[in-house]
Design a protein around this motif. Structure first.
Motif, PDB file in Angstrom:
ATOM      1  N   GLN A  26       8.978   2.028  -5.579  1.00  0.00           N
ATOM      2  CA  GLN A  26       7.950   3.061  -5.743  1.00  0.00           C
ATOM      3  C   GLN A  26       8.585   4.388  -6.131  1.00  0.00           C
ATOM      4  O   GLN A  26       9.604   4.797  -5.586  1.00  0.00           O
ATOM      5  N   MET A  58      -1.464   6.671  -8.389  1.00  0.00           N
ATOM      6  CA  MET A  58      -0.468   5.630  -8.087  1.00  0.00           C
ATOM      7  C   MET A  58      -0.673   4.488  -9.077  1.00  0.00           C
ATOM      8  O   MET A  58      -1.568   3.655  -8.911  1.00  0.00           O
ATOM      9  N   ASN A  94      -5.442   9.105  -0.992  1.00  0.00           N
ATOM     10  CA  ASN A  94      -4.683  10.209  -0.370  1.00  0.00           C
ATOM     11  C   ASN A  94      -3.893  11.076  -1.344  1.00  0.00           C
ATOM     12  O   ASN A  94      -3.771  12.288  -1.155  1.00  0.00           O
ATOM     13  N   ASN A  95      -3.303  10.450  -2.366  1.00  0.00           N
ATOM     14  CA  ASN A  95      -2.321  11.170  -3.173  1.00  0.00           C
ATOM     15  C   ASN A  95      -2.870  12.368  -3.965  1.00  0.00           C
ATOM     16  O   ASN A  95      -2.193  13.410  -4.037  1.00  0.00           O
ATOM     17  N   LYS A 103      -5.370   3.051  -0.794  1.00  0.00           N
ATOM     18  CA  LYS A 103      -5.014   4.151   0.118  1.00  0.00           C
ATOM     19  C   LYS A 103      -4.264   5.242  -0.649  1.00  0.00           C
ATOM     20  O   LYS A 103      -4.518   6.432  -0.478  1.00  0.00           O
ATOM     21  N   SER A 104      -3.357   4.834  -1.522  1.00  0.00           N
ATOM     22  CA  SER A 104      -2.591   5.803  -2.317  1.00  0.00           C
ATOM     23  C   SER A 104      -3.521   6.616  -3.210  1.00  0.00           C
ATOM     24  O   SER A 104      -3.382   7.833  -3.326  1.00  0.00           O
ATOM     25  N   ASP A 106       6.141   2.709   7.724  1.00  0.00           N
ATOM     26  CA  ASP A 106       5.036   1.752   7.634  1.00  0.00           C
ATOM     27  C   ASP A 106       5.559   0.360   7.996  1.00  0.00           C
ATOM     28  O   ASP A 106       6.544  -0.107   7.404  1.00  0.00           O
ATOM     29  N   PHE A 125       9.333  -3.986  -2.901  1.00  0.00           N
ATOM     30  CA  PHE A 125       8.580  -2.840  -3.408  1.00  0.00           C
ATOM     31  C   PHE A 125       9.555  -1.881  -4.095  1.00  0.00           C
ATOM     32  O   PHE A 125      10.669  -1.663  -3.612  1.00  0.00           O
ATOM     33  N   TYR A 144      12.348   4.867  -4.243  1.00  0.00           N
ATOM     34  CA  TYR A 144      12.901   4.044  -3.160  1.00  0.00           C
ATOM     35  C   TYR A 144      12.549   2.590  -3.395  1.00  0.00           C
ATOM     36  O   TYR A 144      11.641   2.271  -4.164  1.00  0.00           O
ATOM     37  N   ARG A 198       4.622  -2.473   7.303  1.00  0.00           N
ATOM     38  CA  ARG A 198       4.467  -3.541   6.313  1.00  0.00           C
ATOM     39  C   ARG A 198       5.726  -3.775   5.495  1.00  0.00           C
ATOM     40  O   ARG A 198       5.837  -4.757   4.763  1.00  0.00           O
ATOM     41  N   ARG A 222       6.257   9.230   5.908  1.00  0.00           N
ATOM     42  CA  ARG A 222       5.161   8.425   6.453  1.00  0.00           C
ATOM     43  C   ARG A 222       5.265   6.979   5.960  1.00  0.00           C
ATOM     44  O   ARG A 222       5.157   6.032   6.733  1.00  0.00           O
ATOM     45  N   ILE A 223       5.518   6.830   4.664  1.00  0.00           N
ATOM     46  CA  ILE A 223       5.618   5.487   4.089  1.00  0.00           C
ATOM     47  C   ILE A 223       6.800   4.729   4.708  1.00  0.00           C
ATOM     48  O   ILE A 223       6.714   3.541   5.000  1.00  0.00           O
TER      49      ILE A 223
END
Ligand SMILES: Cc1cc2nc3c(=O)[nH]c(=O)nc-3n(C[C@H](O)[C@H](O)[C@H](O)COP(=O)(O)O)c2cc1C
Length: 147
Positions: A49, A92, A30-31, A26-27, A68, A47, A7, A70, A64-65
């Motif tokens: 990703q 990541m 969590n990932n 954070k990635s 966000d 971005f 995306y 941001r 979830r992303i």
């Protein structure tokens, strides 16, 4: 069942290095537990990703992303069932923008500035492939047990 999702989005505010590091941290936290690997590129307010892993894990994380605050204008570029990961080495990875030379971007797009909104998802994935081949993706190796 593995999938790869790509995306693009636009940062809401100016993203400085500290904020980018916070997202990456954070990635990386969590990932691994979700078995998700991928690459994040940030350039000129955009971005890009790639997320890959189990379908449920990738879908859940993407949802979830996507909300966000941001970033905005989150646009799904590619979603594929895959037989193997491309970015298995990174919980990541981060594109080293110092290595993102205009010629490489130009190879896949009309202009030399990175603009995933203006090219096909396949072209952006091809760019990621090329960045990997030229060792332009940096980041901690993924130590997750991707069971
Ligand atoms: C561009 C962008 C990429 C992100 N990538 C990830 C990611 O790969 N993994 C992740 O857990 N959170 C990522 N986030 C953060 C999530 O949106 C969300 O804040 C976070 O997952 C919440 O985690 P927590 O519940 O542990 O606080 C990203 C955020 C942005 C803006």
């Amino acid at each position: 069942m593995l999938v790869r999702l790509l995306y693009a989005s636009r940062a809401v505010n100016t993203v400085n290095q500290e904020e980018l590091v916070a997202i990456l941290r954070k990635s990386k936290t969590n990932n691994p537990a979700m078995g998700v690997t991928g690459v994040l590129c940030f350039s000129e307010g955009i971005f890009l990703q790639a997320l890959e892993g189990g379908r449920s894990a990738v879908n859940t994380l993407y949802n979830r992303i996507a909300v966000d605050p941001r970033h905005t204008q989150v646009e799904l570029l590619c979603y594929d069932e895959i037989s193997e990961r491309r970015f298995a080495g990174w919980s990541m990875g981060q594109v080293n923008l110092g290595r993102l030379n205009p010629g490489l971007v130009l190879k896949y797009s009309e202009k030399s500035a990175l603009d995933p909104f203006a090219v096909s998802g396949r072209a952006s994935l091809a760019l990621f492939d090329e960045l990997m081949a030229t060792a332009s993706i940096v980041g901690q190796a993924c130590r997750a047990r991707l069971a």
